[in-house]
Design an enzyme around this catalytic site. Structure first.
Site, PDB file in Angstrom:
ATOM      1  N   ASP A 302     -28.540 -19.210  78.421  1.00 26.02           N
ATOM      2  CA  ASP A 302     -28.433 -18.679  79.770  1.00 26.02           C
ATOM      3  C   ASP A 302     -29.718 -17.909  80.083  1.00 26.02           C
ATOM      4  O   ASP A 302     -30.615 -17.798  79.248  1.00 26.02           O
ATOM      5  CB  ASP A 302     -27.190 -17.790  79.893  1.00 26.02           C
ATOM      6  CG  ASP A 302     -26.652 -17.736  81.320  1.00 26.02           C
ATOM      7  OD1 ASP A 302     -27.439 -17.951  82.268  1.00 26.02           O
ATOM      8  OD2 ASP A 302     -25.450 -17.468  81.495  1.00 26.02           O
ATOM      9  N   GLU A 492     -21.750 -12.470  89.205  1.00 24.47           N
ATOM     10  CA  GLU A 492     -21.659 -11.850  87.883  1.00 24.47           C
ATOM     11  C   GLU A 492     -22.230 -10.434  87.888  1.00 24.47           C
ATOM     12  O   GLU A 492     -23.140 -10.112  88.633  1.00 24.47           O
ATOM     13  CB  GLU A 492     -22.417 -12.702  86.869  1.00 24.47           C
ATOM     14  CG  GLU A 492     -23.874 -12.951  87.257  1.00 24.47           C
ATOM     15  CD  GLU A 492     -24.559 -13.924  86.327  1.00 24.47           C
ATOM     16  OE1 GLU A 492     -24.369 -13.814  85.114  1.00 24.47           O
ATOM     17  OE2 GLU A 492     -25.288 -14.807  86.830  1.00 24.47           O
TER      18      GLU A 492
END
Length: 597
Positions: A302, A492
């Site tokens: 990520d 997020e």
């Protein structure tokens, strides 16, 4: 669409061939005949072996490096200089022209630069098209995953995968960081809406999205591996404290099914498992995913994920070594590509990262590039986005995602000739109803992209409609009030709500005004998760429907009956978290609840 179909690599992609090794050993790029890896008639495994044998360590390290477009926008030639394997657009990282044409122009510029390298290896371009091609203005924005989970319709989700792939490929891009297969177990988590639901059975079924996406030759990504939906307190990037048996029972099934369906890539989670970061976890990545599950695609980190392994800011050689040796094949840097390539090169030259590990990563990456047909068709095949067909599909998805939680006195469906008062901050706001990951990372309120608001959808059906955002001016002469309330966009980290889940003060004041009028009140909740809502005659969970708000109106007026079922347990209070099926707690509305007409 590119004509070459994506398929699983399986063991054959990882195998070597004696012929390819012999060609590679010669290292003769000056031969008059074209290199074998440029011959599309040859098997993928043979092409991979031939190309790999011709590559230097710099070539191989470059292929394992992924950079954000912003890092090379002013210097595209760096792609060839550093042999970069992939470019991505992080949330909101868009070209100056955010329309489809601007994206295609940008893609072709980067691809042209990458093909200037000696080996002429095309880049693969990744994007978070998590509910449609949501970074492109004018694209079709589908409901977020929590709404799709409410449909319980894998065939519909497969259709959405195909439509999304069409719009992604229309701008040249070839790799989608979707689907998110997290199993959200605590709704305070800011990524709950990216989950199909609290039960692994739903996410496992919805891996049909992979079939749709890759059937149109856009690489899919199963993310985030593994357990990100189970962190303590719903803490984003937190720690999932579970036994191995529970981790495998709750969080692994969707990934196992994704591998079975031939998913091309898997993205590692920022989160930890029992205190150890997943990005450095060799057991999870190599032993479990690549070994036990026999995953043959490639693993991507990520955003700067390996930078978090030691908890300090900035890449270190130890983090690079640990992440790559753990099994990460492509590292999303995303900006410090010069330092990353230097560190990884030094680790290989010192023998701390085996050459075999580098070659394995390159085999996996190159195989997907060959399967996608990037060597034969590297440039954008331009086509429209936001087509009527795709918007009709999205409206159908919105209809099917609506969950009717309460309908006292059968106030719904509404009558078309009723005198209707509409209020609420989410009634006339495309940005709010689309949520995060829409045009920007965190999303944004307002008319950020073309679409139909819920209010516009209501007005398409009924002619006697009055609207005031705050509910001012309502009185007892109206037949019914519709309050479209809920959350504003977030993604997020910024979406975590450790203090509980409830409406904001503006919504509470709006509802108070409507209730004082003494007429039936229908609450339409636009949100990425359950919220505590004051009493009303009817409550419709609309989730985050995207650009086609007419689908909500279709259900309100009975043009389509509500069929959605809760993909999560609805808490009885704002603080009843976590609450999940089978945990012994009593929610307000149970998992699977959903009324109809």
């Amino acid at each position: 669409m590119r004509k070459v179909l994506v398929g699983t690599v399986a063991a054959v992609v990882l195998a070597s061939t004696a012929t390819a090794v012999a060609v590679a050993a010669s290292g003769d790029d000056s031969a008059t005949e074209s290199p074998a890896y440029l011959d599309a008639s040859r098997p993928v495994a043979e092409r991979v072996d031939d190309l790999l044998g011709r590559m230097s360590l710099a070539d191989k390290v470059g292929q394992m490096t992924q950079v954000d477009r912003s890092a090379v926008a002013d210097d595209p030639k760096a792609l060839a200089e550093y042999r970069i394997g992939s470019v991505l657009s992080g949330g909101g990282s868009a070209p100056p022209n955010p329309e489809a044409e601007g994206w295609a122009d940008m893609y072709d510029t980067f691809q042209r630069a990458a093909l200037g390298s000696e080996r002429k290896i095309p880049i693969i371009y990744g994007v978070d098209a998590v509910h449609g091609h949501n970074n492109v203005r004018g694209a079709t924005i589908f409901p977020h995953n929590i709404g799709l989970g409410a449909t319980r319709d894998p065939a519909l989700v497969e259709e959405i995968g195909r439509a999304t792939a069409d719009e992604v490929a229309a701008t040249g891009l070839d790799w989608n960081f979707a689907p998110c297969l997290c199993v959200a177990r605590d709704d305070r988590w800011g990524r709950t809406y990216e989950s199909f639901g609290e039960d692994p059975e739903i996410a496992t079924a919805m891996t049909s999205y992979i079939t749709g996406l890759q059937g149109q030759n856009v690489l899919a990504t199963a993310k985030h591996y593994i357990g990100d939906g189970g962190t303590t307190g719903g803490d984003d990037q937190g720690d999932t404290r579970l036994s191995e048996a529970d981790l495998k029972a709750i969080h692994l099934p969707p990934f196992a099914e994704a591998v079975r369906k031939g998913v091309g890539s898997v993205m590692v989670s920022f989160s930890s498992w029992n205190g150890q970061k997943a990005h450095g976890h060799k057991y999870l990545i190599t032993d479990l995913l690549k070994g036990e599950l026999a995953f043959t695609g490639f693993v991507v980190s990520d955003w700067a994920g390996i930078d978090q392994i030691d908890g300090a800011r900035g890449f270190t050689a130890e983090e690079v070594r640990q992440g790559v040796n753990a099994g990460i094949d492509m590292v999303m840097v995303p900006e410090d590509y010069r330092q990353f390539t230097q560190l990884l090169t030094a680790e290989v030259e010192a023998g701390r990262v085996p050459v075999e590990r580098i070659d394995d990563a390159n085999r996996r990456i190159l195989a997907k590039k060959f399967e996608l047909g990037l060597f034969e068709h590297p440039y954008a095949e331009r086509a429209p986005v936001g087509t009527p067909e795709h918007r009709a599909l999205a409206r159908r998805a919105v209809r099917q995602s609506q969950v009717l939680l309460k309908n006292d006195g059968n106030v719904l469906p509404l009558k078309k000739d009723s005198r209707i008062f509409v209020a609420g901050k989410n009634a006339d706001d495309i940005g709010n109803q689309s949520g995060g990951w829409t045009m920007t990372w965190q999303g944004k309120s307002g008319p950020i992209t073309p679409g139909t608001t819920i209010l516009a959808g209501i007005r398409e059906v009924a002619k006697n409609v009055t609207y005031d955002r705050g509910g001012e001016g309502i009185d007892g002469s109206y037949d019914v009030a519709v309050a479209v309330v809920g959350e504003t966009p977030y993604a997020e980290y910024e979406g975590d709500r450790p203090g509980g889940l409830t409406l904001d003060q503006e919504d509470l004041q709006t509802l108070s005004r409507l209730n004082k009028a003494g007429i039936p009140v229908v609450v339409v909740l636009v949100s990425g998760r359950p919220l505590a809502v004051p009493a009303s005659q009817a409550l419709l969970a609309a989730w985050l429907p995207g650009t086609e708000g007419g689908g909500v109106a279709d259900v309100l007026f009975g043009i389509a009956k509500p069929t959605g079922k809760l993909p999560v347990s609805w808490p009885a209070t704002k603080d009843q978290q976590p609450v999940n099926k089978g945990d012994g707690k009593r929610p307000l509305f149970a998992y699977g609840h959903g009324l109809s007409y």
